[in-house]
Scaffold this active site. Structure first.
Site, mmCIF file in Angstrom:
data_model
loop_
_atom_site.group_PDB
_atom_site.id
_atom_site.type_symbol
_atom_site.label_atom_id
_atom_site.label_comp_id
_atom_site.label_asym_id
_atom_site.label_seq_id
_atom_site.Cartn_x
_atom_site.Cartn_y
_atom_site.Cartn_z
ATOM 1 N N ILE A 176 0.827 -1.204 0.000
ATOM 2 C CA ILE A 176 0.000 0.000 0.000
ATOM 3 C C ILE A 176 0.862 1.255 0.000
ATOM 4 C CG2 ILE A 176 -1.770 1.313 1.244
ATOM 5 C CD1 ILE A 176 -2.783 -1.266 -0.042
ATOM 6 N N GLY A 218 -6.010 -2.910 8.025
ATOM 7 C CA GLY A 218 -5.526 -4.012 8.842
ATOM 8 C C GLY A 218 -5.448 -3.678 10.313
ATOM 9 N N SER A 235 -10.358 -1.619 5.016
ATOM 10 C CA SER A 235 -9.726 -2.639 4.189
ATOM 11 C C SER A 235 -10.322 -2.695 2.789
ATOM 12 C CB SER A 235 -9.880 -4.011 4.851
ATOM 13 O OG SER A 235 -11.234 -4.430 4.774
ATOM 14 N N CYS A 236 -9.674 -3.462 1.939
ATOM 15 C CA CYS A 236 -10.109 -3.592 0.550
ATOM 16 C C CYS A 236 -11.536 -4.113 0.450
ATOM 17 C CB CYS A 236 -9.144 -4.488 -0.221
ATOM 18 S SG CYS A 236 -8.816 -6.095 0.547
ATOM 19 N N ASN A 237 -11.856 -5.183 1.171
ATOM 20 C CA ASN A 237 -13.202 -5.744 1.073
ATOM 21 C C ASN A 237 -14.247 -4.814 1.666
ATOM 22 O OD1 ASN A 237 -12.898 -8.341 -0.244
ATOM 23 N ND2 ASN A 237 -11.705 -8.962 1.534
ATOM 24 N N ARG A 289 -8.334 -14.141 -1.867
ATOM 25 C CA ARG A 289 -7.045 -14.587 -2.377
ATOM 26 C C ARG A 289 -6.173 -15.016 -1.183
ATOM 27 N NH1 ARG A 289 -4.851 -11.857 0.937
ATOM 28 N NH2 ARG A 289 -4.228 -9.685 0.818
ATOM 29 N N HIS A 302 -15.539 -8.999 8.211
ATOM 30 C CA HIS A 302 -15.809 -7.998 7.177
ATOM 31 C C HIS A 302 -17.138 -7.277 7.391
ATOM 32 C CE1 HIS A 302 -13.228 -11.216 5.537
ATOM 33 N NE2 HIS A 302 -12.550 -10.204 5.018
ATOM 34 N N GLY A 303 -18.179 -8.048 7.767
ATOM 35 C CA GLY A 303 -19.481 -7.430 7.998
ATOM 36 C C GLY A 303 -19.457 -6.391 9.106
ATOM 37 N N HIS A 315 -10.167 -10.580 -4.595
ATOM 38 C CA HIS A 315 -11.192 -11.277 -3.826
ATOM 39 C C HIS A 315 -12.476 -11.258 -4.658
ATOM 40 C CE1 HIS A 315 -8.532 -10.768 -0.372
ATOM 41 N NE2 HIS A 315 -8.585 -9.462 -0.515
ATOM 42 N N GLN A 327 -7.268 -6.287 -4.295
ATOM 43 C CA GLN A 327 -6.881 -6.024 -2.904
ATOM 44 C C GLN A 327 -5.720 -5.062 -2.759
ATOM 45 O OE1 GLN A 327 -6.245 -8.870 -4.493
ATOM 46 N NE2 GLN A 327 -4.100 -9.395 -4.132
#
Length: 340
Positions: free
Chosen positions: A12, A110, A139-141, A168, A193-194, A219, A301
């Site tokens: 990043i 993270g 985060s990405c997701n 991934r 994630h949720g 992902h 990601q």
């Protein structure tokens, strides 16, 4: 010009560095790094200044024929804002350094949400980071989900979301090796994630599950969305997503049938490193049965949070309103589509 310091030059950090160097209202003051590897060499050749935590790191750089511009403390004190891209275990320590120096800081997804005052996704809650001292770019997701779901919820109403994420296994440039299995990651439900999405969209009812698969690029989310408006059609969702910032509609009819294709798409678009910064939704997967919508989404990601970091800088320092910042960032990174 906003003087930006970046602490960390990994997946990043180095992407943020190159993005900052493209902004007409920002100056990349320097980068914190511990080793004089090939990434540092290329950065120095591009004119980047490097700062090190300790004298032992300075000696390593000098032994390799590279000079450093000072210590990490110098970088922190001389920057208007710091983008922290260090490994997660260092976040708490550096947070105290940033606060003591009265230098606002951005952390990455993270890190724990408790490390920051607010979590950030530009189109969802840009203004909430105005004037804050510690902000977490999620985060990405979480970024991918927040962009897509906030827009669908705003235009059609969502009563509940379920997302099953095929993750991934590793980043493509990290030597951790591949897994020769499908791993439940985690076995327990829900995955993190949720709950992380609710730091951005607190009213959203969402449950996520995740598995880890032997691939390095992207992902993939299988999204199941219960809608409040039973008259919603696939075409109306498509129209909504076409007008959503940083969402790209792809289609198997155009040959995009896998994450290999989405990765190749970034290269064909001429993006730096082949990066795709948008949430990618398969247009021909969007289906509505009764009051439930289904679709597939891919998340790159390594890249998706890059524009969010740039926008978060302007939000924290209150140098531009949401629409102006998103447009400036999009234009500099060649991101097409709407800006507000």
């Amino acid at each position: 010009m906003i003087k930006v310091g970046i602490n960390g030059f990994g997946v990043i950090g180095r992407r943020v560095a190159y993005a900052i160097s493209k902004q007409d209202d920002m100056e990349l003051l320097g980068i914190g790094k511990t080793s004089p590897d090939y990434k540092a060499k290329i950065g120095i050749e591009k004119g980047f200044n490097f700062y090190v935590p300790e004298d032992s790191h300075k000696q390593k750089f000098e032994k390799s024929g590279f000079s450093v511009s000072g210590s990490i403390d110098d970088l922190i004190n001389n920057s208007d804002i710091i983008v922290d891209a260090t490994p997660g275990s260092l976040g708490e320590m550096y947070r105290e350094k940033y606060l003591n120096a009265k230098t606002p800081a951005l952390f990455q997804g993270g890190e724990s949400k408790d490390l920051a005052e607010v979590s950030f996704v530009a189109q969802c809650n840009y203004e909430k980071s105005n004037g804050k001292n510690v902000v977490r770019v999620v985060s990405c997701n979480t970024t991918g989900l927040s962009r897509v779901l906030s827009s669908i919820d705003k235009n059609h109403g969502i009563s509940k979301v379920t997302s099953v994420i095929a993750r991934r296994a590793v980043d493509p440039d990290l030597p951790k090796g591949m897994v020769d299995s499908v791993s439940l990651d985690p076995v327990s439900v829900p995955s993190h994630h949720g709950p992380d999405v609710t730091t951005i969209l607190p009213e959203l009812d969402i449950v996520t599950m995740a598995i880890k698969i032997p691939t390095t690029h992207n992902h993939v989310h299988s999204l199941i969305i219960d809608l409040k408006n039973s008259s919603t059609t696939p075409d109306s969702i498509i129209d909504t997503l076409k007008n959503t910032p940083r969402v790209m509609l792809v289609s198997s009819k155009n040959g995009v049938k896998s994450t290999a294709h989405t990765f190749d798409l970034g290269r064909e678009l001429g993006r730096d490193r082949g990066d795709i910064y948008e949430s990618m939704v398969w247009e021909d997967s969007i289906t509505v049965i009764g009051d439930r919508a289904y679709m597939y989404m891919a998340v790159a990601q390594e890249a998706i949070v890059l524009p969010e970091n740039v926008d978060a800088i302007r939000s924290v320092l209150q140098t531009a309103p949401r629409e102006e910042s998103i447009k400036k960032t999009n234009d500099s990174l060649c991101i097409g589509g709407p800006t507000s």
